[in-house]
Design an enzyme around this catalytic site. Structure first.
Site, PDB file in Angstrom:
ATOM      1  N   CYS A 109       0.835  -1.203   0.000  1.00 50.67           N
ATOM      2  CA  CYS A 109       0.000   0.000   0.000  1.00 50.67           C
ATOM      3  C   CYS A 109       0.871   1.256   0.000  1.00 50.67           C
ATOM      4  O   CYS A 109       0.593   2.217  -0.726  1.00 50.67           O
ATOM      5  CB  CYS A 109      -0.927   0.002   1.206  1.00 50.67           C
ATOM      6  SG  CYS A 109      -2.030   1.439   1.268  1.00 50.67           S
ATOM      7  N   CYS A 208      -5.574  -2.878   7.501  1.00 47.41           N
ATOM      8  CA  CYS A 208      -6.603  -1.832   7.518  1.00 47.41           C
ATOM      9  C   CYS A 208      -7.967  -2.315   7.041  1.00 47.41           C
ATOM     10  O   CYS A 208      -8.993  -1.976   7.627  1.00 47.41           O
ATOM     11  CB  CYS A 208      -6.142  -0.636   6.694  1.00 47.41           C
ATOM     12  SG  CYS A 208      -5.736  -1.038   4.986  1.00 47.41           S
TER      13      CYS A 208
END
Length: 375
Positions: A109, A208
């Site tokens: 990410c 997340c």
């Protein structure tokens, strides 16, 4: 003329304080809230306790980010990178798990979304000179080597250079880390003093897009169960059944569901082709140890020839998971994309698919994917 910084304002305390500090330093500051996950679009149903909530956690994060932006009197934009996240991060994540490997999506990410798509959007669409994040890390330019260096944060317990090990010189040259020299406690104190709504907000933990729920439940949205045998690696005796080798990680103790055993068992190995989960008992933990590993997809953040005497073989330190202590290693080049990492002493639970991240004292040299573990 003030230099313009776009801050990745996530709705957490770290990015909130990063905004405040940059304003204090005289920058023109604006916030950008990014959304990388959409449960409905991505068919994320099983175990998702927020699926029917009026306000999902991400939307609450946006409202918190907006409250901080309003308090600091800065603009806040929002952008979706849902498709990009799926294409560049999540697809790889699932494919790796199907192979019973254990990838680290946070590293991907950072590489492909926060410090690429976000960075480009900030520069090209919002005319930023820099971006800033609430990460605990330092960037310094070394005039002697002519290199941007990624350096461990002052708060070593919160240091996040492990997750930034796939960045490059261009990305570092455009990035500011305002929390570099602060502890988490100091950050919260600043937020409280400035009456920021995020001052006492709980830190997000884990991956997340999974949130606070069963990891197995989450994966079952994308990978069907595949039951098989749990086998004692020492005796070859079948001890029980698993629901899929991809759901377990090397060194794992909880969740193996072996009842009636005289001592705890740990995941020692996985055979994907035979669908066997190998375990070892507490007294046989030597099966968890290894002497070296092979890594590929290497990313050197800087020109390492300026930091080591021989790029084909050199000594440094390495971490093989977040918050692990630094381990002394020898890095031996096989070819441009493959290296052997030899441990100075045997290490426990080195996991295929995870990142090996290399350091020269406090300087992060780069990282690579663990491809094979050598006992």
């Amino acid at each position: 003329m003030k230099q313009k910084v776009i801050v990745g304002l996530s709705g957490g305390v770290d990015s909130s304080v990063a905004c405040y500090l940059l304003l204090e330093q005289g920058y023109e500051v604006e916030g950008l809230f990014m959304r990388n996950w959409d449960s409905a679009t991505n068919n994320d149903i099983l175990g998702n306790r927020n699926i029917n909530d009026d306000i999902c956690p991400q939307e609450q994060d946006y409202l918190d980010a907006k409250a901080v932006a309003d308090k600091l009197n800065i603009k806040l934009y929002r952008v979706d990178f849902i498709k990009e996240y799926w294409d560049y991060v999540f697809s790889y994540f699932i494919e790796e798990y199907k192979k019973a490997r254990t990838p680290n999506p946070d590293i991907l990410c950072n590489k492909y979304i926060k410090f690429d798509k976000f960075l480009n959007y900030a520069i090209n669409q919002l005319n930023a000179d820099y971006i800033a994040m609430g990460h605990y890390a330092k960037v310094e330019f070394n005039k002697t080597t002519n290199q941007y260096e990624l350096i461990k944060a002052s708060d070593t317990n919160k240091d996040q250079t492990y997750f930034l090990s796939q960045l490059n010189q261009k990305q570092l040259s455009k990035t500011l880390f305002p929390l570099a020299n602060l502890t988490k406690e100091q950050v919260r104190k600043i937020a409280l003093k400035q009456n920021l709504i995020t001052a006492n907000k709980k830190d997000s933990t884990g991956i997340c897009f999974i949130g606070e729920r069963s990891f197995t439940n989450f994966l079952q949205n994308y990978i069907p169960n595949q039951t098989g045998d749990i086998v004692d690696i020492k005796t070859n005796k079948v001890l029980g059944q698993h629901i899929g080798v991809m759901y377990y990680t090397i060194g794992q103790r909880k969740g193996i569901n072996l009842s009636g055993m005289s001592e705890p068992y740990y995941v020692a190995d996985k055979d994907v082709k035979k669908n066997i989960l190998y375990v070892c008992s507490t007294s046989d933990q030597s099966y968890l140890h290894s002497t070296s590993c092979l890594v590929n997809d290497i990313n050197w953040i800087l020109d390492i020839s300026k930091y080591v005497d021989d790029i084909n073989q050199f000594e440094c330190q390495a971490k093989f998971r977040y918050r692990q202590i630094d381990n002394k290693v020898v890095v031996k080049k096989i070819d441009d994309n493959n290296y052997q990492v030899i441990f100075k002493k045997p290490l426990k639970a080195i996991t295929i698919g995870q990142q090996a991240v290399f350091y020269l004292n406090d300087i992060c040299l780069g990282g690579a994917v663990i491809d094979k573990v050598i006992k």
